[in-house]
Design a protein around this motif. Structure first.
Motif, mmCIF file in Angstrom:
data_model
loop_
_atom_site.group_PDB
_atom_site.id
_atom_site.type_symbol
_atom_site.label_atom_id
_atom_site.label_comp_id
_atom_site.label_asym_id
_atom_site.label_seq_id
_atom_site.Cartn_x
_atom_site.Cartn_y
_atom_site.Cartn_z
ATOM 1 N N TYR A 72 0.794 -1.222 0.000
ATOM 2 C CA TYR A 72 0.000 0.000 0.000
ATOM 3 C C TYR A 72 0.834 1.284 0.000
ATOM 4 C CZ TYR A 72 -3.574 -3.367 1.238
ATOM 5 O OH TYR A 72 -4.405 -4.450 1.251
ATOM 6 N N GLY A 73 2.160 1.172 0.026
ATOM 7 C CA GLY A 73 3.019 2.354 -0.001
ATOM 8 C C GLY A 73 2.923 3.198 1.261
ATOM 9 N N ILE A 74 2.786 2.542 2.393
ATOM 10 C CA ILE A 74 2.711 3.248 3.673
ATOM 11 C C ILE A 74 3.956 2.912 4.486
ATOM 12 C CG2 ILE A 74 0.199 3.360 3.722
ATOM 13 C CD1 ILE A 74 0.168 0.898 5.488
ATOM 14 N N GLN A 75 4.115 3.564 5.648
ATOM 15 C CA GLN A 75 5.264 3.317 6.516
ATOM 16 C C GLN A 75 4.793 2.946 7.913
ATOM 17 O OE1 GLN A 75 7.528 6.893 6.519
ATOM 18 N NE2 GLN A 75 8.213 6.682 4.405
ATOM 19 N N ALA A 76 5.601 2.106 8.563
ATOM 20 C CA ALA A 76 5.358 1.736 9.956
ATOM 21 C C ALA A 76 6.708 1.434 10.585
ATOM 22 C CB ALA A 76 4.432 0.532 10.045
ATOM 23 N N ALA A 77 7.397 2.475 11.019
ATOM 24 C CA ALA A 77 8.748 2.305 11.552
ATOM 25 C C ALA A 77 8.745 1.534 12.869
ATOM 26 C CB ALA A 77 9.399 3.668 11.744
ATOM 27 N N HIS A 78 7.845 1.867 13.776
ATOM 28 C CA HIS A 78 7.781 1.223 15.089
ATOM 29 C C HIS A 78 6.338 0.828 15.387
ATOM 30 C CE1 HIS A 78 11.873 2.524 15.788
ATOM 31 N NE2 HIS A 78 11.514 3.750 15.459
ATOM 32 N N PRO A 79 5.853 -0.235 14.750
ATOM 33 C CA PRO A 79 4.444 -0.588 14.954
ATOM 34 C C PRO A 79 4.169 -1.097 16.363
ATOM 35 C CG PRO A 79 5.540 -2.279 13.667
ATOM 36 C CD PRO A 79 6.525 -1.165 13.844
ATOM 37 N N ILE A 80 3.023 -0.685 16.882
ATOM 38 C CA ILE A 80 2.520 -1.156 18.171
ATOM 39 C C ILE A 80 1.280 -1.985 17.859
ATOM 40 C CG2 ILE A 80 1.511 -0.465 20.369
ATOM 41 C CD1 ILE A 80 3.262 2.041 20.217
ATOM 42 N N PHE A 81 1.275 -3.233 18.304
ATOM 43 C CA PHE A 81 0.204 -4.166 17.961
ATOM 44 C C PHE A 81 -0.827 -4.211 19.073
ATOM 45 C CE2 PHE A 81 4.102 -5.921 15.922
ATOM 46 C CZ PHE A 81 3.777 -5.534 14.632
ATOM 47 N N ILE A 82 -2.106 -4.125 18.671
ATOM 48 C CA ILE A 82 -3.211 -3.987 19.618
ATOM 49 C C ILE A 82 -4.322 -4.964 19.252
ATOM 50 C CG2 ILE A 82 -4.997 -2.401 20.433
ATOM 51 C CD1 ILE A 82 -2.996 -0.145 19.593
#
Length: 148
Positions: free
Chosen positions: A98-108
């Motif tokens: 999708y061409g997005i960024q998630a450098a430090h994802p937090i999972f919920i």
């Protein structure tokens, strides 16, 4: 936010099912970004709703937790160490797709009332404690009767 356990989001935040994806390794690990919390200038998503075996293998179809509950705007942070790398791989696939960024994802784990779930854990632990106390008493009583 890196030490948060229960997260409550503002009105307007929701799961973006159109940008969800999955990763399969014995179990299907599903992820979807939480919109309204992203950085609009970089399209970086740091908060991701997650679940296992609750999405489609062929399309963006996230159906984990309370995804259909419009009143749900909160969740419990997932700290299940064996699952975290697989959620991260699913996020990396979504980033590429999708061409997005998630450098430090937090999972919920998305839910309407995470505090009630945490309180149910406490109640279950207390019931187990009472059971073990009663069981220990019965065993001790039996051993005293047997010894006398």
């Amino acid at each position: 936010m890196m030490d948060a356990g229960i997260l409550y989001f503002a009105a307007g935040n929701k799961i973006d099912g159109l940008k969800s994806w999955h990763f399969m390794h014995h179990t299907q690990y599903c992820v979807a970004p939480i919109t309204g919390s992203e950085d609009p200038s970089t399209h970086a998503y740091d908060f991701w709703a997650v679940g296992t075996d609750c999405c489609s293998m062929s399309s963006s179809d996230f159906r984990c937790g309370e995804w259909s509950n419009s009143a749900a705007r909160s969740g419990i942070r997932v700290l299940d160490d064996p699952a975290l790398p697989f959620y991260r791989l699913a996020v990396q696939q979504a980033e590429t797709l999708y061409g997005i960024q998630a450098a430090h994802p937090i999972f919920i784990r998305w839910s309407q009332d995470p505090l009630a779930e945490v309180n149910s854990w406490n109640a279950k632990a207390f019931r187990n404690y009472l059971f073990m106390v009663c069981f220990s008493f019965v065993v001790a009583l039996f051993l005293v009767v047997l010894a006398s």
